[in-house]
Design a protein around this motif. Structure first.
Motif, short mmCIF file in Angstrom:
data_model
loop_
_atom_site.label_atom_id
_atom_site.label_comp_id
_atom_site.label_asym_id
_atom_site.label_seq_id
_atom_site.Cartn_x
_atom_site.Cartn_y
_atom_site.Cartn_z
N ASP A 80 -0.01 4.15 -14.36
CA ASP A 80 0.96 3.93 -13.27
C ASP A 80 2.40 4.14 -13.72
OD1 ASP A 80 1.46 1.69 -14.78
OD2 ASP A 80 1.26 0.25 -13.14
N SER A 81 2.58 4.78 -14.89
CA SER A 81 3.91 5.16 -15.40
C SER A 81 4.74 3.99 -15.89
CB SER A 81 4.71 5.94 -14.34
OG SER A 81 4.02 7.09 -13.93
N ARG B 188 8.69 7.43 -7.90
CA ARG B 188 7.29 7.02 -7.91
C ARG B 188 7.17 5.51 -7.83
NH1 ARG B 188 2.34 8.57 -12.10
NH2 ARG B 188 0.86 7.12 -11.17
N LEU B 189 7.99 4.79 -8.58
CA LEU B 189 7.94 3.33 -8.53
C LEU B 189 8.28 2.81 -7.13
CD1 LEU B 189 9.49 2.06 -11.87
CD2 LEU B 189 7.20 1.60 -10.99
N VAL C 102 -4.92 0.68 -6.75
CA VAL C 102 -5.09 1.79 -5.81
C VAL C 102 -4.16 2.95 -6.17
CG1 VAL C 102 -4.87 2.50 -3.41
CG2 VAL C 102 -5.89 0.29 -3.96
N GLY C 103 -2.91 2.61 -6.48
CA GLY C 103 -1.96 3.65 -6.85
C GLY C 103 -2.32 4.34 -8.15
N GLU C 104 -2.98 3.59 -9.05
CA GLU C 104 -3.37 4.16 -10.34
C GLU C 104 -4.62 5.00 -10.24
OE1 GLU C 104 -3.47 1.70 -13.88
OE2 GLU C 104 -2.51 0.10 -12.77
N ALA D 132 10.54 -3.27 -7.57
CA ALA D 132 9.99 -2.89 -8.87
C ALA D 132 10.87 -1.84 -9.54
CB ALA D 132 8.56 -2.38 -8.71
N ALA D 133 11.35 -0.88 -8.75
CA ALA D 133 12.24 0.15 -9.31
C ALA D 133 13.53 -0.48 -9.84
CB ALA D 133 12.54 1.20 -8.25
#
Length: 508
Positions: A338-339, A86-87, A398-400, A95-96
């Protein structure tokens, strides 16, 4: 279920030394840094800052290491179910990688602290697994293994585990750990005091004025002045950035039972299937292992908790044989939209106030990571992953959006729907011994509990945080807010925030 019906004590609390009593704060205090909250995030932050030479005070509303941290499943793992794919998709491969590095360093740092302080906390090195039994989930697992590997983790996709049932597939990451969280944190607190820090238990902070210095006020009337303040109360009790719009509380149930050492699956396992099923073991007496099974996640104040305990017990006995359960309890976590946890400045204009929240069920590595990150920020150092965890981040809006809108829709349903439902609710006479309900009494909504002796306990039905209507959890004998997770005793006293004021008593 083969466990006492009223036993809701955590195994970690039952089997750790009680620890010294730290006195409530009764007079005004001035320090460099005040840390509000005595769980793993708060104590880790305080320890790092004391090591850096800061004068630190920890202010805990109840007992340290006895709240959320005292009810965890205590996995020190960088494999957080399915976070890396997901990241990579929502915030990019870098980011991951930062997430993996920060969590890996946290696990290693914990091992270093255990060695340095000589902490006896049942530390065990092991592997972590995210698995699925449904063949349709294998592609998702393969994508997670690939993303975790790309992020720098020793991850691989496997089709066999030590679980007593077949799996369709699993992600395995080696070099992880499990431990006794309360033994670890009590030792950390002891060393913290040795360094000159102060800890005040039974000290609920109810107000914060930001400035230089910042000023905290407690329910007992004492004042704390500090150059910097860290809010590490799991769910923020002060929310100048409206973080509650990006956090969703959930509870999960935990059962423990001794098993023969030969049945130990050797690892930490989790699946998002069936409302989550998590399995690990811990050392136990007479050469046995203690099976720890977690699952049945639900929103506080919703669902039949006793029935969920029975389902979880049935699953455990189906797969591990006839079990005698020794402990059962519930843990509470906050998921960010957003985890990624929210760790850093409390709000956009904050200069001396910080927050750590939204660990999504992975508070052991997350709390240790937060302690190091916040200590670096307060002492003027820049961390490579400050931006990743920054609560002020807007790049992922946007992703959230889907999770954000789902969370707000759920809260709106409780704000509006619960009020309409209660308007046509039953009467006090309908409440059975041991149960509770929100009913109208004299034109007012009251949260009424009838104890086993038939005596009624009535309080306001409006949560003192933001006014949602509470609901009764008959298994744990608590009033719970389904909007933001505050919990109260039948008499209205606070069990868990973000509420800082009890429910008002009602005369019926």
């Amino acid at each position: 279920m083969n466990t006492p019906a009223d036993d809701h004590r955590s195994y970690w609390i039952d089997t750790a030394p009680p620890g010294p009593l730290h006195p409530p704060l009764e007079s005004d205090l001035t320090v460099d840094v005040a840390v509000v909250g005595g769980g793993i995030a708060g104590l880790s932050t305080a320890w790092e800052l004391a090591r850096a030479g800061r004068r630190v005070a920890v202010l805990e509303a109840d007992r340290i290491a006895a709240g959320v941290t005292g009810h965890t499943t205590a996995k020190l793992s960088v494999l957080h179910t399915l976070v890396y794919a997901r990241l990579r998709r929502t915030r990019g491969p870098e980011a991951a990688k930062l997430y993996a590095r920060s969590q890996t360093e946290a696990v290693r740092h914990a091992a270093e602290i255990v060695d340095e302080l000589g902490i006896d906390c049942d530390w065990e090195d092991t592997a972590a697994f995210t698995y699925a039994r449904d063949p349709a989930a294998t592609e998702e697992l393969k994508a997670e293994a690939d993303a975790a590997r790309e992020a720098g983790l020793p991850a691989e996709y496997v089709t066999e585990t030590g679980l007593p049932f077949p799996v369709a597939g699993a992600v395995r990451v080696t070099e992880q750990a499990q431990f006794h969280p309360r033994k670890y944190l009590l030792a950390l607190a002891e060393d913290l005091v040795r360094q000159g820090a102060v800890i005040h238990e039974r000290t609920r902070v109810v107000d914060l004025d930001e400035g230089r210095p910042c000023t905290l006020r407690t329910a007992g009337g004492a004042t704390v002045r500090a150059d910097d303040v860290v809010v590490a109360t799991h769910y923020p009790v002060f929310d100048r950035a409206l973080l509650f719009t990006r956090l969703s509380p959930r509870r999960e149930l935990v059962l423990t039972a001794p098993i023969p050492a030969g049945l130990d699956p050797h690892g930490m396992f989790i699946t998002p299937e069936q409302g989550t099923r998590s399995v690990r073991t811990a050392p136990y007496e007479d050469g046995q292992r203690l099976l720890i099974v977690t699952g049945e996640h639900f929103t506080p104040g919703t669902g039949e908790v006793e029935a969920r305990f029975e389902r979880l017990a049935g699953w455990a006995t189906e797969h591990f044989g006839d079990l005698v359960f020794t402990h059962r309890w519930a843990t509470q976590d906050n998921d960010s939209t957003d985890s990624v946890p929210l760790v850093g400045p409390l709000h956009a204009g904050a200069q001396h106030t910080y927050v750590a929240t939204g660990f999504g069920g992975w508070g052991m590595s997350g709390g240790i990571m937060a302690g190091r990150l916040l200590a670096q920020q307060i002492t003027g150092r820049k961390s490579a992953w400050s931006d990743l965890y920054d609560p002020r981040r807007i790049r992922t809006v946007v992703g959230e959006a889907p999770a954000f809108l789902k969370n707000q829709a759920k809260v709106a349903r409780h704000f509006v729907g619960d009020r309409l439902a209660s308007a046509a609710g039953g009467s006090v006479d309908d409440i059975a011994p041991g149960d509770g309900a929100v009913v109208r009494v004299g034109g007012h909504r009251c949260a009424v509990h009838r104890d086993e002796d038939g005596e009624l306990h009535a309080v306001s039905a409006r949560c003192t945080h933001l006014g949602c209507l509470v609901a009764f959890n008959s298994a744990e004998r608590t009033w719970e807010c389904p909007c933001h997770g505050s919990r109260f005793t039948p008499d209205g006293d606070i069990v868990q925030g973000p509420a800082v004021r009890p429910l008002e008593k009602r005369d019926i």
